[in-house]
Design a protein around this motif. Structure first.
Motif, PDB file in Angstrom:
ATOM      1  N   GLY A 325       0.757  -1.282   0.082  1.00 21.17           N
ATOM      2  CA  GLY A 325      -0.063  -0.121  -0.059  1.00 21.17           C
ATOM      3  C   GLY A 325       0.790   1.214   0.045  1.00 21.17           C
ATOM      4  N   VAL A 326       0.742   2.147  -1.144  1.00 25.52           N
ATOM      5  CA  VAL A 326       1.475   3.331  -1.118  1.00 25.52           C
ATOM      6  C   VAL A 326       0.652   4.416  -0.498  1.00 25.52           C
ATOM      7  N   TYR A 327       1.168   4.950   0.503  1.00 24.04           N
ATOM      8  CA  TYR A 327       0.590   6.099   1.218  1.00 24.04           C
ATOM      9  C   TYR A 327       1.352   7.303   1.444  1.00 24.04           C
ATOM     10  N   GLY A 328       0.522   8.392   1.791  1.00 23.97           N
ATOM     11  CA  GLY A 328       1.276   9.760   1.762  1.00 23.97           C
ATOM     12  C   GLY A 328       0.231  10.413   2.745  1.00 23.97           C
ATOM     13  N   ARG A 329       0.794  11.648   3.098  1.00 26.19           N
ATOM     14  CA  ARG A 329       0.073  12.315   4.076  1.00 26.19           C
ATOM     15  C   ARG A 329      -0.989  13.510   3.261  1.00 26.19           C
ATOM     16  N   VAL A 330      -2.141  13.114   3.520  1.00 30.75           N
ATOM     17  CA  VAL A 330      -3.437  13.907   2.836  1.00 30.75           C
ATOM     18  C   VAL A 330      -4.124  14.553   3.799  1.00 30.75           C
ATOM     19  N   TRP A 331      -4.497  16.056   3.231  1.00 33.39           N
ATOM     20  CA  TRP A 331      -5.358  16.791   4.330  1.00 33.39           C
ATOM     21  C   TRP A 331      -6.847  16.118   4.374  1.00 33.39           C
ATOM     22  N   ASP A 332      -7.181  15.986   5.530  1.00 35.61           N
ATOM     23  CA  ASP A 332      -8.515  15.462   5.850  1.00 35.61           C
ATOM     24  C   ASP A 332      -9.578  16.527   6.480  1.00 35.61           C
ATOM     25  N   ASN A 333     -10.282  17.174   5.650  1.00 34.76           N
ATOM     26  CA  ASN A 333     -10.896  18.129   6.047  1.00 34.76           C
ATOM     27  C   ASN A 333     -11.962  17.867   7.305  1.00 34.76           C
ATOM     28  N   ALA A 334     -12.667  16.743   7.538  1.00 42.01           N
ATOM     29  CA  ALA A 334     -13.376  16.548   8.441  1.00 42.01           C
ATOM     30  C   ALA A 334     -12.225  16.433   9.870  1.00 42.01           C
ATOM     31  N   LEU A 335     -11.286  15.930   9.951  1.00 42.02           N
ATOM     32  CA  LEU A 335     -10.384  16.091  11.205  1.00 42.02           C
ATOM     33  C   LEU A 335      -9.472  17.317  11.056  1.00 42.02           C
ATOM     34  N   GLU A 336      -9.680  17.974  10.087  1.00 40.18           N
ATOM     35  CA  GLU A 336      -8.826  19.289  10.046  1.00 40.18           C
ATOM     36  C   GLU A 336      -7.261  19.128  10.320  1.00 40.18           C
ATOM     37  N   ARG A 337      -6.581  18.086   9.895  1.00 35.59           N
ATOM     38  CA  ARG A 337      -5.313  17.443  10.034  1.00 35.59           C
ATOM     39  C   ARG A 337      -4.573  16.655   8.813  1.00 35.59           C
ATOM     40  N   TRP A 338      -3.453  16.610   8.760  1.00 32.75           N
ATOM     41  CA  TRP A 338      -2.994  15.585   7.763  1.00 32.75           C
ATOM     42  C   TRP A 338      -2.947  14.229   8.371  1.00 32.75           C
ATOM     43  N   GLU A 339      -3.418  13.424   7.337  1.00 35.01           N
ATOM     44  CA  GLU A 339      -3.527  12.042   7.985  1.00 35.01           C
ATOM     45  C   GLU A 339      -2.911  11.020   6.603  1.00 35.01           C
ATOM     46  N   ARG A 340      -2.220   9.900   7.455  1.00 31.94           N
ATOM     47  CA  ARG A 340      -1.652   8.897   6.455  1.00 31.94           C
ATOM     48  C   ARG A 340      -2.837   8.286   5.759  1.00 31.94           C
ATOM     49  N   LYS A 341      -2.923   8.185   4.524  1.00 38.17           N
ATOM     50  CA  LYS A 341      -3.931   7.270   3.553  1.00 38.17           C
ATOM     51  C   LYS A 341      -3.331   6.716   2.411  1.00 38.17           C
ATOM     52  N   VAL A 342      -3.643   5.638   2.190  1.00 36.63           N
ATOM     53  CA  VAL A 342      -3.240   4.794   1.232  1.00 36.63           C
ATOM     54  C   VAL A 342      -3.845   5.477  -0.247  1.00 36.63           C
ATOM     55  N   ILE A 343      -3.087   5.897  -1.222  1.00 38.16           N
ATOM     56  CA  ILE A 343      -3.237   6.515  -2.474  1.00 38.16           C
ATOM     57  C   ILE A 343      -2.999   5.666  -3.520  1.00 38.16           C
ATOM     58  N   GLY A 344      -2.487   4.365  -3.436  1.00 33.50           N
ATOM     59  CA  GLY A 344      -2.175   3.772  -4.538  1.00 33.50           C
ATOM     60  C   GLY A 344      -1.470   2.480  -4.129  1.00 33.50           C
ATOM     61  N   ILE A 345      -1.297   1.510  -5.157  1.00 29.95           N
ATOM     62  CA  ILE A 345      -0.575  -0.063  -4.753  1.00 29.95           C
ATOM     63  C   ILE A 345       0.522   0.166  -5.658  1.00 29.95           C
ATOM     64  N   PHE A 346       1.770  -0.399  -5.107  1.00 29.32           N
ATOM     65  CA  PHE A 346       2.774  -0.602  -5.724  1.00 29.32           C
ATOM     66  C   PHE A 346       2.822  -1.934  -6.840  1.00 29.32           C
ATOM     67  N   SER A 347       2.998  -1.478  -8.035  1.00 29.75           N
ATOM     68  CA  SER A 347       2.868  -2.305  -9.135  1.00 29.75           C
ATOM     69  C   SER A 347       4.089  -3.070  -9.424  1.00 29.75           C
ATOM     70  N   GLY A 348       5.212  -2.509 -10.054  1.00 31.94           N
ATOM     71  CA  GLY A 348       6.308  -2.878 -10.483  1.00 31.94           C
ATOM     72  C   GLY A 348       7.162  -1.852 -11.072  1.00 31.94           C
ATOM     73  N   HIS A 349       7.834  -2.080 -12.160  1.00 29.43           N
ATOM     74  CA  HIS A 349       8.604  -1.198 -13.079  1.00 29.43           C
ATOM     75  C   HIS A 349       8.043  -0.919 -14.565  1.00 29.43           C
ATOM     76  N   GLN A 350       8.382   0.318 -14.882  1.00 30.23           N
ATOM     77  CA  GLN A 350       7.955   0.553 -16.099  1.00 30.23           C
ATOM     78  C   GLN A 350       9.049   1.362 -16.864  1.00 30.23           C
ATOM     79  N   TRP A 351       9.258   0.903 -18.317  1.00 20.19           N
ATOM     80  CA  TRP A 351      10.042   1.920 -19.157  1.00 20.19           C
ATOM     81  C   TRP A 351       9.294   2.885 -19.747  1.00 20.19           C
TER      82      TRP A 351
END
Length: 389
Positions: A325-351
């Motif tokens: 699970g690829v995650y980053g810190r995303v602003w959560d409007n409801a909590l009014e703070r930065w939260e770690r959230k899964v924003i993608g899935i690591f797949s592999g390698h691309q040329w």
């Protein structure tokens, strides 16, 4: 915590501690550019029965694709509605080997008042000129930037505790009490399910300090223990099945439903923000890299580039990390703070071939509003709970 070989223990520990304290250093203010995102809603049709899977495919842990300028610049807005809804249909594989296909319709949500989420597809722009790297597929960029995660204080602590093993050799991330996200190629090769998907299991790593002691002594046995839980059903998007690799990599994700709920914390999902709205413009993920058997390996790195469907980066990774699970810190409007959230899935390698120049990246599938709506429906079983992240 054990650092990698190319870095001193003191330096590695300092870097990891600094990262763990990063939330305290971040501002509580939202990002400067608040973008509205209108999440679509998936309306499923009645599932249609399919023939049983033959489970004839072999798991391909080292997944590599090629892409040119046309595939890089394409996006959901370039596809007609019928083509998109076809890709958002999904197969469900049950524990007894039976399968169903569920077609879907897409309904756009009415525009809401006020900011919904600071996320949107990345803006169309010219590509940045990046330094070229010469390496083997999905190896290490320069000095190894990965950290081995060991001990009770790390393995059982959030966010490392959300990483799980997949019995086919990949990694997954907990996204609910019963659901695990992983890469589609870990269970399906695009034509058929892999042999290991017949009795698919998810493994929870237990710290070695609670695995027992040596006979007649008090010294703990330093051997990791994995507690395996069987998968009840697996869902794979039609966009992955029977499509060219250059296209289907955009849909390289699958959701596994566990037979029994777990008690560990899980990570919430989010539509992937644009690079400008991602805290530090940095991503993180933990996985079970094949060159460090039995170890959970954590890494973080800046995002190098992004398309509508993929996140391009140079995070060090080896086979086995697929499905992390690829995650980053995303602003959560409801909590009014930065939260770690899964924003993608690591797949592999691309040329990536642009203007006659080849560049190589490690790549993660990016959660667009449509993909988020699809995964959210898989998790909740209804579209009413998927109006916001």
């Amino acid at each position: 915590m054990t650092p990698h070989e190319n870095c001193s223990p003191r330096l590695s520990l300092s870097v990891l501690v600094l990262w763990l304290l990063l939330p305290l250093l971040l501002s509580s203010r939202p990002p400067p550019h608040q973008h509205h995102v209108h999440l679509p809603s998936l309306v499923p049709h009645a599932p249609m029965p399919l023939t049983r899977s033959r489970f004839s495919a072999h798991t391909q842990l080292d997944f590599t694709t090629h892409c040119n300028a046309s595939c890089f610049h394409k996006g959901e807005q370039d596809s007609d509605r019928e083509h998109l809804t076809e890709k958002l249909a999904f197969e469900t594989l049950y524990a007894d080997g039976s399968r169903t296909l569920t077609a879907v319709d897409v309904e756009e949500e009415e525009e809401s008042e006020g900011p919904v989420s600071p996320v949107q597809p990345p803006p169309r722009r010219g590509r940045r000129i990046l330094v070229k790297h010469t390496r083997q597929r999905r190896q290490i960029y320069g000095a190894d930037g990965r950290f081995n995660i060991r001990g009770d204080h790390f393995l059982l602590d959030y966010p490392f505790s959300t990483a799980v093993r997949i019995s086919t050799g990949c990694t997954g991330v907990l996204v609910s009490q019963r659901h695990v996200l992983t890469a589609a190629h870990c269970v399906h090769d695009g034509m058929d399910y892999v042999k290991g998907a017949r009795k698919l299991r998810v493994g929870f790593l237990t710290p070695p300090s609670i695995n027992g002691t040596k006979p007649g002594g008090q010294t703990p046995i330093k051997k990791p223990l994995v507690r395996w839980v069987h998968v009840k059903r697996t869902r794979v998007p039609k966009g992955w099945i029977q499509g060219p690799q250059e296209v289907s990599m955009d849909f390289d994700y699958a959701l596994l439903e566990l037979r029994w709920p777990h008690r560990r914390p899980f990570m919430r999902l989010s539509v992937a923000p644009s690079l400008e709205d991602l805290a530090g413009k940095r991503i993180h993920f933990s996985g079970f890299d094949s060159d460090r058997p039995g170890e959970l390996v954590y890494r973080f790195c800046p995002v190098e580039d992004e398309s509508n469907d993929l996140i391009y980066q140079h995070c060090d990774a080896r086979p086995g990390a697929s499905g992390s699970g690829v995650y980053g810190r995303v602003w959560d409007n409801a909590l009014e703070r930065w939260e770690r959230k899964v924003i993608g899935i690591f797949s592999g390698h691309q040329w990536l071939e642009i203007d006659g120049e080849n560049r190589d990246y490690n790549v993660a599938v990016r959660f667009t509003p449509l993909k988020f709506a699809q995964i959210c429906y898989w998790v909740h079983g209804n579209r009413m709970n998927c109006s916001q992240n």
